[in-house]
Design an enzyme around this catalytic site. Structure first.
Site, PDB file in Angstrom:
ATOM      1  N   TYR A 148       0.845  -1.207   0.000  1.00 30.46           N
ATOM      2  CA  TYR A 148       0.000   0.000   0.000  1.00 30.46           C
ATOM      3  C   TYR A 148       0.877   1.253   0.000  1.00 30.46           C
ATOM      4  O   TYR A 148       1.667   1.474   0.910  1.00 30.46           O
ATOM      5  CB  TYR A 148      -0.941   0.035   1.216  1.00 30.46           C
ATOM      6  N   GLY A 170     -13.771  -5.210   2.249  1.00 26.56           N
ATOM      7  CA  GLY A 170     -14.824  -4.688   1.367  1.00 26.56           C
ATOM      8  C   GLY A 170     -16.229  -4.838   1.934  1.00 26.56           C
ATOM      9  O   GLY A 170     -17.176  -5.054   1.178  1.00 26.56           O
ATOM     10  N   PRO A 171     -16.411  -4.707   3.242  1.00 25.38           N
ATOM     11  CA  PRO A 171     -17.737  -4.969   3.826  1.00 25.38           C
ATOM     12  C   PRO A 171     -18.818  -3.991   3.364  1.00 25.38           C
ATOM     13  O   PRO A 171     -19.996  -4.340   3.393  1.00 25.38           O
ATOM     14  CB  PRO A 171     -17.500  -4.846   5.336  1.00 25.38           C
ATOM     15  N   LYS A 191     -17.206  -0.623  -1.326  1.00 30.36           N
ATOM     16  CA  LYS A 191     -16.766   0.712  -1.774  1.00 30.36           C
ATOM     17  C   LYS A 191     -17.779   1.813  -1.457  1.00 30.36           C
ATOM     18  O   LYS A 191     -17.782   2.861  -2.085  1.00 30.36           O
ATOM     19  CB  LYS A 191     -16.457   0.703  -3.269  1.00 30.36           C
ATOM     20  N   LEU A 235     -21.159   1.269  -1.597  1.00 27.57           N
ATOM     21  CA  LEU A 235     -22.471   0.919  -2.164  1.00 27.57           C
ATOM     22  C   LEU A 235     -23.440   0.514  -1.042  1.00 27.57           C
ATOM     23  O   LEU A 235     -24.634   0.788  -1.125  1.00 27.57           O
ATOM     24  CB  LEU A 235     -22.296  -0.233  -3.160  1.00 27.57           C
ATOM     25  N   LEU A 236     -22.892  -0.114   0.002  1.00 23.61           N
ATOM     26  CA  LEU A 236     -23.726  -0.510   1.138  1.00 23.61           C
ATOM     27  C   LEU A 236     -23.542   0.512   2.254  1.00 23.61           C
ATOM     28  O   LEU A 236     -23.016   0.219   3.328  1.00 23.61           O
ATOM     29  CB  LEU A 236     -23.333  -1.928   1.596  1.00 23.61           C
TER      30      LEU A 236
HETATM   31  N1  LIG Z   1      -6.111  -8.265  -1.494  1.00 28.05           N
HETATM   32  C1  LIG Z   1      -6.172  -7.758  -0.283  1.00 28.05           C
HETATM   33  O1  LIG Z   1      -5.623  -8.290   0.638  1.00 28.05           O
HETATM   34  C2  LIG Z   1      -6.957  -6.509  -0.052  1.00 28.05           C
HETATM   35  C3  LIG Z   1      -7.573  -5.865  -1.128  1.00 28.05           C
HETATM   36  C4  LIG Z   1      -8.333  -4.723  -0.857  1.00 28.05           C
HETATM   37  C5  LIG Z   1      -8.434  -4.279   0.448  1.00 28.05           C
HETATM   38  N2  LIG Z   1      -7.813  -4.899   1.490  1.00 28.05           N
HETATM   39  C6  LIG Z   1      -7.934  -4.412   2.894  1.00 28.05           C
HETATM   40  O2  LIG Z   1      -9.285  -4.392   3.269  1.00 28.05           O
HETATM   41  C7  LIG Z   1      -9.655  -3.062   3.667  1.00 28.05           C
HETATM   42  C8  LIG Z   1     -11.099  -2.796   3.282  1.00 28.05           C
HETATM   43  O3  LIG Z   1     -11.289  -3.020   1.903  1.00 28.05           O
HETATM   44  P1  LIG Z   1     -11.798  -1.910   0.902  1.00 28.05           P
HETATM   45  O4  LIG Z   1     -11.154  -0.617   1.305  1.00 28.05           O
HETATM   46  O5  LIG Z   1     -11.622  -2.399  -0.477  1.00 28.05           O
HETATM   47  O6  LIG Z   1     -13.334  -1.974   1.114  1.00 28.05           O
HETATM   48  P2  LIG Z   1     -14.432  -1.172   1.890  1.00 28.05           P
HETATM   49  O7  LIG Z   1     -14.037  -1.117   3.315  1.00 28.05           O
HETATM   50  O8  LIG Z   1     -15.739  -1.783   1.537  1.00 28.05           O
HETATM   51  O9  LIG Z   1     -14.400   0.220   1.168  1.00 28.05           O
HETATM   52  C9  LIG Z   1     -13.662   1.291   1.590  1.00 28.05           C
HETATM   53  C10 LIG Z   1     -14.093   2.482   0.767  1.00 28.05           C
HETATM   54  O10 LIG Z   1     -15.516   2.550   0.733  1.00 28.05           O
HETATM   55  C11 LIG Z   1     -15.942   3.880   0.868  1.00 28.05           C
HETATM   56  N3  LIG Z   1     -16.656   4.016   2.151  1.00 28.05           N
HETATM   57  C12 LIG Z   1     -16.360   3.461   3.350  1.00 28.05           C
HETATM   58  N4  LIG Z   1     -17.265   3.818   4.271  1.00 28.05           N
HETATM   59  C13 LIG Z   1     -18.157   4.615   3.652  1.00 28.05           C
HETATM   60  C14 LIG Z   1     -19.317   5.304   4.071  1.00 28.05           C
HETATM   61  N5  LIG Z   1     -19.756   5.226   5.320  1.00 28.05           N
HETATM   62  N6  LIG Z   1     -19.984   6.047   3.155  1.00 28.05           N
HETATM   63  C15 LIG Z   1     -19.552   6.128   1.880  1.00 28.05           C
HETATM   64  N7  LIG Z   1     -18.466   5.508   1.426  1.00 28.05           N
HETATM   65  C16 LIG Z   1     -17.769   4.761   2.306  1.00 28.05           C
HETATM   66  C17 LIG Z   1     -14.707   4.734   0.817  1.00 28.05           C
HETATM   67  O11 LIG Z   1     -14.461   5.030  -0.551  1.00 28.05           O
HETATM   68  P3  LIG Z   1     -13.850   6.465  -1.021  1.00 28.05           P
HETATM   69  O12 LIG Z   1     -12.493   6.511  -0.391  1.00 28.05           O
HETATM   70  O13 LIG Z   1     -13.830   6.344  -2.510  1.00 28.05           O
HETATM   71  O14 LIG Z   1     -14.785   7.508  -0.505  1.00 28.05           O
HETATM   72  C18 LIG Z   1     -13.650   3.802   1.368  1.00 28.05           C
HETATM   73  O15 LIG Z   1     -12.352   4.155   0.965  1.00 28.05           O
HETATM   74  C19 LIG Z   1      -8.641  -2.169   2.979  1.00 28.05           C
HETATM   75  O16 LIG Z   1      -8.520  -0.933   3.621  1.00 28.05           O
HETATM   76  C20 LIG Z   1      -7.406  -2.998   3.097  1.00 28.05           C
HETATM   77  O17 LIG Z   1      -6.837  -2.843   4.377  1.00 28.05           O
HETATM   78  C21 LIG Z   1      -7.091  -6.021   1.242  1.00 28.05           C
END
Ligand SMILES: NC(=O)c1ccc[n+]([C@@H]2O[C@H](COP(=O)([O-])OP(=O)(O)OC[C@H]3O[C@@H](n4cnc5c(N)ncnc54)[C@H](OP(=O)(O)O)[C@@H]3O)[C@@H](O)[C@H]2O)c1
Length: 306
Positions: free
Chosen positions: A54, A202-203, A206, A208-209
């Protein structure tokens, strides 16, 4: 006041059920990043997820620096990941390398950037069935023996890779994208060893939920996602909202039902506040609730790497 549930890994480490994914933190705004991490700790978050890749090492450095400031007041754990080679100066990923020599060198760099003596949870950041998996597993076991890591896991959405690690390693965690829309992990949950904890990344899909789902549907899902077109997603979001207008709380309740750790990423303090609020509103789902949820979404399957 947040009541934070803890989930214990088989190696004895406790992770907060709601853990902070650090990938999308606004690193260039250090005050905001510190505010987010401080607020997370105050709300009972004790686990922070990062990776060496990252921002090419910068995420580990910034998150480690900030967490050190809170060390006297809070107990927490850090999970990081390795397996990618990158050139920090050129800000470039070079390739995939899960060899023992790479992992043993990469961990030194992660320990130094994070400013810790031991990595609580060290994860393989992907992997393919062609990898020399026994060598990788041996390296994780060596690092554990040497006291450099407390626990190890993999981050993978490849059923064949997951299956191999279930049978031939002592992983304590499996990280996968997992939420109401990307529910592909449901298909393999029964095959996961009972002592392996699922970390759901990704709970909120992005955003959407979230409370901004309609806006995010328009901005980020113009081409749909997986088997969903944008209009099908719209329909599903409406059906889920009719069950619970707080889609984040509904997604968290779904993940709690499957005993997963919720690894949520945020890029602002407002998103974190909103997600903590939803965590506090999380419903305990009955079988009837789950049946209604499953009737509102498509049942997804992993298509490749079987
Ligand atoms: N392959 C892997 O191992 C891998 C891959 C991906 C992620 N991860 C880890 O998993 C964590 C979580 O995954 P993720 O970041 O992809 O998924 P996520 O937690 O579903 O999505 C995070 C993004 O969703 C948006 N978001 C979050 N809360 C919100 C809210 N209340 N209202 C509106 N938008 C909101 C934001 O997007 P915006 O920033 O665009 O506003 C935020 O950056 C990452 O931080 C990382 O540590 C691991």
């Amino acid at each position: 006041m947040t009541f934070m549930k803890n989930i214990q890994l088989k190696d004895g480490i406790n992770l907060s059920e709601f853990s902070l994914g650090c990938m999308n933190l606004p690193l260039s705004d250090s005050a905001e990043t510190e505010k987010i991490i401080g607020r997370a700790l105050e709300a009972g978050v004790t686990h922070f997820d990062t990776a060496d890749l990252y921002q090419f090492g910068e995420n580990e450095r910034v998150v480690g620096n900030i967490l050190r400031k809170f060390q006297a007041d809070y107990d927490f754990t850090i999970g990081t990941k390795a397996g990618n080679e990158f050139d920090a100066a050129k800000q470039e990923k070079i390739g995939w390398n899960p060899s023992a020599s790479h992992l043993k060198e990469a961990i030194k760099q992660s320990i130094s950037r994070l400013g810790v003596e031991v990595i609580d949870l060290y994860q393989l950041h992907g992997g393919t069935i062609e990898d020399n998996k026994d060598e990788t597993i041996g390296a994780f076991e060596d690092l554990k023996q040497e006291g450099l890591i407390r626990s190890y896991g993999i981050s993978s959405i490849r059923p064949n890779v997951i299956n191999y690690y279930m049978k031939h390693s002592s992983i304590s965690t499996l990280m996968m994208q997992f939420n109401l829309i990307d529910n592909r992990p449901l298909e393999i949950l029964d095959d996961i060893n009972s002592d392996v904890t699922v970390l759901a990344r990704g709970p909120v899909m992005k955003g959407l939920l979230s409370k901004n789902s309609k806006e995010i549907l328009k901005d980020k899902f113009e081409d749909g996602v997986m088997d969903y077109s944008q209009s099908e997603l719209n329909h599903t979001i409406d059906a889920l909202s009719a069950l619970n207008p707080d889609l984040t709380a509904l997604s968290y309740g779904f993940l709690r039902h499957h005993n997963a750790v919720i690894v949520n990423g945020v890029s602002s303090i407002e998103q974190l506040e909103s997600n903590i609020d939803s965590y506090n509103q999380m419903p305990e789902l009955s079988q009837g609730d789950l049946d209604q949820i499953m009737a509102a979404v498509k049942m997804m399957k992993y298509e490749a790497h079987r």
